[in-house]
Design an enzyme around this catalytic site. Structure first.
Site, PDB file in Angstrom:
ATOM      1  N   GLY B  86       2.066  -3.358  -6.151  1.00  0.00           N
ATOM      2  CA  GLY B  86       0.672  -2.935  -6.215  1.00  0.00           C
ATOM      3  C   GLY B  86       0.236  -2.277  -4.925  1.00  0.00           C
ATOM      4  O   GLY B  86       1.044  -1.635  -4.255  1.00  0.00           O
ATOM      5  N   LEU B  87      -1.037  -2.439  -4.604  1.00  0.00           N
ATOM      6  CA  LEU B  87      -1.609  -1.873  -3.388  1.00  0.00           C
ATOM      7  C   LEU B  87      -1.389  -0.373  -3.291  1.00  0.00           C
ATOM      8  O   LEU B  87      -0.996   0.146  -2.259  1.00  0.00           O
ATOM      9  CB  LEU B  87      -1.028  -2.551  -2.139  1.00  0.00           C
ATOM     10  N   CYS B  88      -1.571   0.312  -4.423  1.00  0.00           N
ATOM     11  CA  CYS B  88      -1.425   1.758  -4.359  1.00  0.00           C
ATOM     12  C   CYS B  88      -2.632   2.405  -5.038  1.00  0.00           C
ATOM     13  O   CYS B  88      -2.512   3.364  -5.781  1.00  0.00           O
ATOM     14  CB  CYS B  88      -0.118   2.213  -4.985  1.00  0.00           C
ATOM     15  N   GLY B  89      -3.785   1.842  -4.797  1.00  0.00           N
ATOM     16  CA  GLY B  89      -5.002   2.447  -5.313  1.00  0.00           C
ATOM     17  C   GLY B  89      -5.082   2.340  -6.825  1.00  0.00           C
ATOM     18  O   GLY B  89      -4.594   1.384  -7.421  1.00  0.00           O
TER      19      GLY B  89
END
Lengths: 136, 354
Positions: B86-89
């Protein structure tokens, strides 16, 4: 008349330069290409590709793919193109053994594609070994 | 007013977060460069492949190959390429929206990447396979996927196979895109590709099709061998595009997070300083207001010999201890130069009175 040779794989452009002649491992046997060759598209089998530049002949192990030949250029489209120094003979031999072992263990009638793929792997590894052995 | 210690703790934790997001940003930037280079490197191959196809097209009858034949049925299989992490907008969310709006209820799915696999399986969609792809994408990993998809199509399980992925347009812009993989439409084979990203920007007709090509062994056999390569390459290219999108989206998201954290730290520091200043001010105020009682009770009862002019700090401390309010004398001694100086000035004012 110059003959321009270009070899590309999906990962990079391996070679792009003017050469004197090229020998290709065609699907139906080896082809020698000199400048001003007629337009041709041919399937390639795994094997040895040789080109001559400034009197020096260089050999590459190539996988399956295509060659497009026109009057002044040869485009090679392949999934493998390795020079002598990039080939690891031990790894190639190991790959052959692994593929052969796998070939014995799978059902040839049911998995035609897998068999074809393994045979291709073996052919590619053999092409590498051929280059390696010639030069040592 | 917030507790000083609480604010200090928050500043520390935000700083830690900023450090992590900054590290992730740098890692993503490096990986993005690699993925972009990879996609660009594939361009030569795409051009060559396309040239051969353009030449071939002039030589074979359309609709003769199974992989080119459009079918009547509506059974669709979709390969969804999302990210593992995750952590990709909003990358995966946008892709999911696109997938949901463009695919019917009956569509079955094959997934690459954990994120959308989880979402799709939660929705109870039919998932028939899942593939894992390393980073950076090795060309060899596209083969099992394309082979599986081709097999599903040729066995007649599905009539149409498409790929949903994030097309890398620019670092700031990734577009969720759905392309049809199979049947290869004879119009698009050998034409300009619809990828606008770094991957494909193929100009067709680089070769004069009127050239009389000879095909070895035969046009049909060349086509037979070439189409699987083409499919394989398309799958590979979508994987690479997705990877480039993932890393650039993550880089941008992490940069935003780092900037936010920095802003937050600034605000918190300001609040912390304000709170500290307020505490000092109130301490000093209390010192001044407590002065009369200080003079009347404590100090006056002391023997005169214990009252040299230089002993004021000691007597202050002594006063704090005896003062009825909840004083923290130590905090007074710890305050910085400015407030210490202010305190000294105040004390000097007190001296004559004492």
């Amino acid at each position: 008349m110059p003959l321009h040779l270009e070899i590309v794989t999906p990962e990079k452009k391996v070679f792009s330069d003017t050469v004197a002649n090229v020998y290709l491992p065609g699907a139906d046997g080896e082809l020698g290409i000199l400048p001003a060759h007629g337009a041709l598209v041919t399937a390639l089998a795994p094997g040895e590709l040789r080109y001559e530049k400034d009197g020096v002949v260089t050999a590459l192990a190539i996988g399956n793919g295509f060659a497009e030949v026109t009057l002044e250029k040869v485009n090679i489209l392949t999934d493998m193109a390795l020079g002598d120094d990039q080939i690891d003979a031990a790894a190639a031999e190991e790959a052959i053994q692994r593929a052969e072992k796998q070939l014995l263990s799978i059902d040839h009638a049911a998995e035609i594609e897998e068999v074809a793929h393994l045979r291709l792997q073996i052919a590619k590894s053999l092409a590498q070994l051929k280059i390696k052995r010639r030069h040592h | 007013m917030a507790n000083l210690r609480d604010i200090r703790r928050r500043i520390k934790s935000v700083k830690n977060t900023a450090q992590i997001t900054r590290a992730m940003q740098l890692v993503a930037a490096a990986k993005m460069k690699k993925a972009q280079d990879q996609a660009i490197a594939g361009r030569d191959y795409a051009n060559q492949l396309n040239e051969v196809l353009v030449n071939l097209k002039a030589n074979f009858e359309e609709e003769t190959h199974t992989l080119l034949q459009a079918r009547q049925g509506k059974r669709e299989l979709m390969l969804v390429v999302s990210t593992d992490k995750g952590l990709c907008g909003a990358l995966n969310t946008n892709l999911f929206k696109k997938v949901r709006s463009e695919s019917g209820d009956e569509t079955h799915y094959v997934t690459v990447g954990k994120k959308l696999r989880t979402i799709l399986s939660k929705l109870g969609k039919e998932m028939i396979a899942d593939f894992e792809v390393k980073d950076p994408v090795p060309f060899a990993e596209a083969r099992p996927i394309s082979r599986f998809l081709t097999k599903q199509f040729l066995d007649g399980h599905y009539d149409k196979i498409s790929i949903a992925f994030n097309n890398f347009v620019t670092v700031m812009n990734q577009e969720p895109t759905i392309i049809q993989l199979l049947p290869l439409s004879s119009e698009t084979v050998g034409e300009a590709q619809e990828f606008e990203g770094v991957g494909f920007s193929v100009v067709p007709g680089a070769v004069d099709p009127s050239k009389d090509y000879k095909f070895e062994p035969s046009p049909m056999e060349v086509l037979d061998a070439l189409l699987p390569l083409y499919i394989n390459f398309q799958v590979y290219q979508t994987l690479v595009e997705s990877r480039a999108s993932e890393h650039s989206a993550r880089m941008v998201a992490m940069k935003a997070a780092t900037d936010n954290a920095k802003k937050f730290i600034k605000e918190l520091t300001l609040e912390y300083n304000k709170a500290r200043q307020a505490a000092i001010t109130s301490e000093l105020l209390e010192i001044t207001t407590k002065e009369p009682s200080f003079r009347s009770s404590a100090l006056l009862s002391m023997p005169t010999s214990h009252k040299p002019a230089t002993s004021l700090p000691f007597s202050m401390r002594w006063k704090f201890v005896t003062a009825p309010t909840a004083w923290k004398p130590l905090s007074f001694w710890k305050c910085n130069n400015t407030s210490a100086m202010a305190g000294c000035a105040l004390l000097r004012c007190l001296r004559p009175m004492a």
